[in-house]
Design a protein around this motif. Structure first.
Motif, PDB file in Angstrom:
ATOM      1  N   UNK A 144       0.966  -1.105  -0.050  1.00 22.31           N
ATOM      2  CA  UNK A 144       0.038  -0.241  -0.004  1.00 22.31           C
ATOM      3  C   UNK A 144       0.797   1.141   0.002  1.00 22.31           C
ATOM      4  N   UNK A 145       0.493   2.232  -0.744  1.00 21.89           N
ATOM      5  CA  UNK A 145       1.306   3.577  -0.891  1.00 21.89           C
ATOM      6  C   UNK A 145       1.385   4.197   0.494  1.00 21.89           C
ATOM      7  N   UNK A 146       0.433   3.961   1.304  1.00 17.81           N
ATOM      8  CA  UNK A 146       0.376   4.653   2.786  1.00 17.81           C
ATOM      9  C   UNK A 146       0.268   3.617   3.809  1.00 17.81           C
ATOM     10  N   UNK A 147       1.039   2.547   3.485  1.00 18.90           N
ATOM     11  CA  UNK A 147       1.023   1.343   4.513  1.00 18.90           C
ATOM     12  C   UNK A 147       2.106   1.841   5.640  1.00 18.90           C
ATOM     13  N   UNK A 148       1.968   0.995   6.768  1.00 18.79           N
ATOM     14  CA  UNK A 148       3.190   1.079   7.631  1.00 18.79           C
ATOM     15  C   UNK A 148       3.256  -0.146   8.682  1.00 18.79           C
ATOM     16  N   UNK A 149       4.183  -0.416   9.027  1.00 19.53           N
ATOM     17  CA  UNK A 149       4.426  -1.729   9.754  1.00 19.53           C
ATOM     18  C   UNK A 149       4.244  -2.927   9.090  1.00 19.53           C
ATOM     19  N   UNK A 150       4.489  -2.683   7.662  1.00 21.19           N
ATOM     20  CA  UNK A 150       4.286  -4.171   6.993  1.00 21.19           C
ATOM     21  C   UNK A 150       2.890  -4.638   6.825  1.00 21.19           C
ATOM     22  N   UNK A 151       2.001  -3.768   7.240  1.00 25.55           N
ATOM     23  CA  UNK A 151       0.596  -4.297   7.009  1.00 25.55           C
ATOM     24  C   UNK A 151       0.211  -4.076   5.486  1.00 25.55           C
ATOM     25  N   UNK A 152      -0.322  -5.155   4.946  1.00 31.52           N
ATOM     26  CA  UNK A 152      -1.136  -5.195   3.560  1.00 31.52           C
ATOM     27  C   UNK A 152       0.057  -5.430   2.525  1.00 31.52           C
ATOM     28  N   UNK A 153       1.270  -5.767   2.986  1.00 38.56           N
ATOM     29  CA  UNK A 153       2.501  -6.143   2.004  1.00 38.56           C
ATOM     30  C   UNK A 153       2.519  -7.595   1.625  1.00 38.56           C
ATOM     31  N   UNK A 154       2.405  -7.713   0.110  1.00 39.08           N
ATOM     32  CA  UNK A 154       2.217  -9.215  -0.192  1.00 39.08           C
ATOM     33  C   UNK A 154       3.674  -9.446  -1.023  1.00 39.08           C
ATOM     34  N   UNK A 155       4.124 -10.742  -0.732  1.00 42.48           N
ATOM     35  CA  UNK A 155       5.469 -11.141  -1.511  1.00 42.48           C
ATOM     36  C   UNK A 155       4.929 -11.922  -2.652  1.00 42.48           C
ATOM     37  N   UNK A 156       5.201 -11.812  -3.886  1.00 42.14           N
ATOM     38  CA  UNK A 156       4.966 -12.619  -5.050  1.00 42.14           C
ATOM     39  C   UNK A 156       6.102 -13.015  -5.857  1.00 42.14           C
ATOM     40  N   UNK A 157       6.218 -14.449  -5.924  1.00 44.20           N
ATOM     41  CA  UNK A 157       7.355 -15.015  -6.576  1.00 44.20           C
ATOM     42  C   UNK A 157       6.827 -16.097  -7.545  1.00 44.20           C
ATOM     43  N   UNK A 158       7.495 -15.800  -8.654  1.00 46.30           N
ATOM     44  CA  UNK A 158       7.541 -17.065  -9.727  1.00 46.30           C
ATOM     45  C   UNK A 158       8.436 -17.718  -9.825  1.00 46.30           C
TER      46      UNK A 158
END
Length: 344
Positions: A144-158
């Motif tokens: 998220x552009x205005x996120x904090x503390x790692x909330x709403x962060x997704x890791x995507x790996x192919x």
């Protein structure tokens, strides 16, 4: 007392007034500064008074104050409306840390112009950009552009099989899809209408199979100059990529000494100091926002290259509670800068 100046610490709400002011008062030794804390709803604009909390004769009291010489903003905000109104009364640039909820995409664009070898590729979220970034880098983070503390962060790996692994906080995937079209369907579901960015993922060096980052607290000092206060690492739990969910915090130097020879550690620390100071200077100059402190998050890749991952406008100071370092400078430097500012 002669030459005593008044500094107001603005917090988000009345509940935060005491705990915030208490931390600054017990860690500061600055006798030439009188402090009180207040929230935006405590401001009486019509009569130009502020209802604030202060310590008087060892007792916490609420009183009515005239507008202070300087205001230290500890609200987590992304708008300038209240700051602008305050500065119309106390003077331009007499509020510092004017905005401290940064837009991560704007931060990237600012520092990338000057520090691009140390800034991962980053694009605004769209289906086309996500497909492009996955094709180029195989590992990306959606934030998220205005996120904090790692909330709403997704890791995507192919993966080599073509499967796409989607993770939240932990590397173990919570969703596995077999195609880009399925990935786009899933990403739209958890992005929704919230602005996001896509950042190239860095395959980082680890400590005992645990992810770690390097967080540099950069603050202005009593002479109004940017300086580094400390450099620490957060070491995540096993299997966790989000260092906001950390098992322990320690001095970054202690981590680096376990992974690299002494000369490499010295060179890395010099690079870390330089990148962090330049980041703070660039952000303030580029944005025109009057800042006093930021924390810069960095990681080291498998080749030993250092990357700037994020910049935070409201450093999490409780992070330093468990560390064997003096907390005084963490809290006193903004106050010393405030006193410096009051004399200008």
């Amino acid at each position: 007392m002669k030459n005593v100046e008044t500094l107001g610490i603005m917090v988000t709400n009345a509940r935060q007034r005491k705990v915030t002011l208490k931390n600054y008062m017990k860690n500061h030794h600055f006798s030439k500064l009188r402090m009180f804390s207040f929230s935006p709803t405590d401001i009486d604009w019509e009569h130009r008074r502020i209802r604030g909390l202060h310590l008087r004769n060892m007792k916490w009291e609420t009183g009515s104050f005239s507008f202070p010489k300087v205001i230290y903003n500890r609200c987590y905000n992304s708008e300038m409306e209240t700051i602008d109104r305050l500065e119309q009364i106390i003077g331009r640039n007499k509020c510092f840390n004017q905005i401290n909820q940064f837009d991560k995409l704007e931060i990237h664009q600012a520092i990338n112009r000057w520090l691009s070898p140390h800034v991962p590729d980053t694009l605004p979220y769209s289906n086309d950009n996500l497909e492009q970034m996955i094709h180029l880098h195989k590992l990306v983070f959606l934030k998220p552009c205005h996120g904090h503390m790692g909330k709403g962060v997704y890791r995507i790996e192919q993966r080599d099989t073509g499967e796409l692994h989607i993770s939240n906080h932990y590397v173990m995937p919570s969703i596995i899809v077999g195609s880009i079209s399925q990935l786009l369907t899933e990403s739209e579901r958890f992005v929704g209408q919230v602005p996001h960015l896509i950042q190239k993922g860095i395959f980082t060096n680890n400590l005992n199979n645990r992810t770690f980052d390097i967080r540099v607290l950069v603050q202005k000092n009593k002479n109004g100059l940017w300086s580094t206060t400390n450099v620490i690492s957060r070491v995540s739990y096993a299997g966790c990529f989000n260092t906001s969910i950390y098992e322990r915090a320690c001095l970054a130097m202690d981590v680096l000494k376990k992974l690299y020879p002494a000369k490499s550690v010295r060179d890395m620390m010099n690079t870390i100091y330089n990148l962090s100071l330049r980041t703070a200077e660039i952000l303030e100059l580029d944005s025109g926002i009057h800042l006093c402190e930021v924390s810069v998050d960095l990681v080291i890749d498998l080749e030993g290259h250092i990357w700037i991952i994020e910049v935070n406008g409201m450093p999490q100071k409780s992070l330093y509670d468990e560390l064997p370092i003096s907390r005084r400078a963490i809290y006193s430097r903004p106050l010393e800068y405030g006193y410096y500012l009051s004399k200008r």
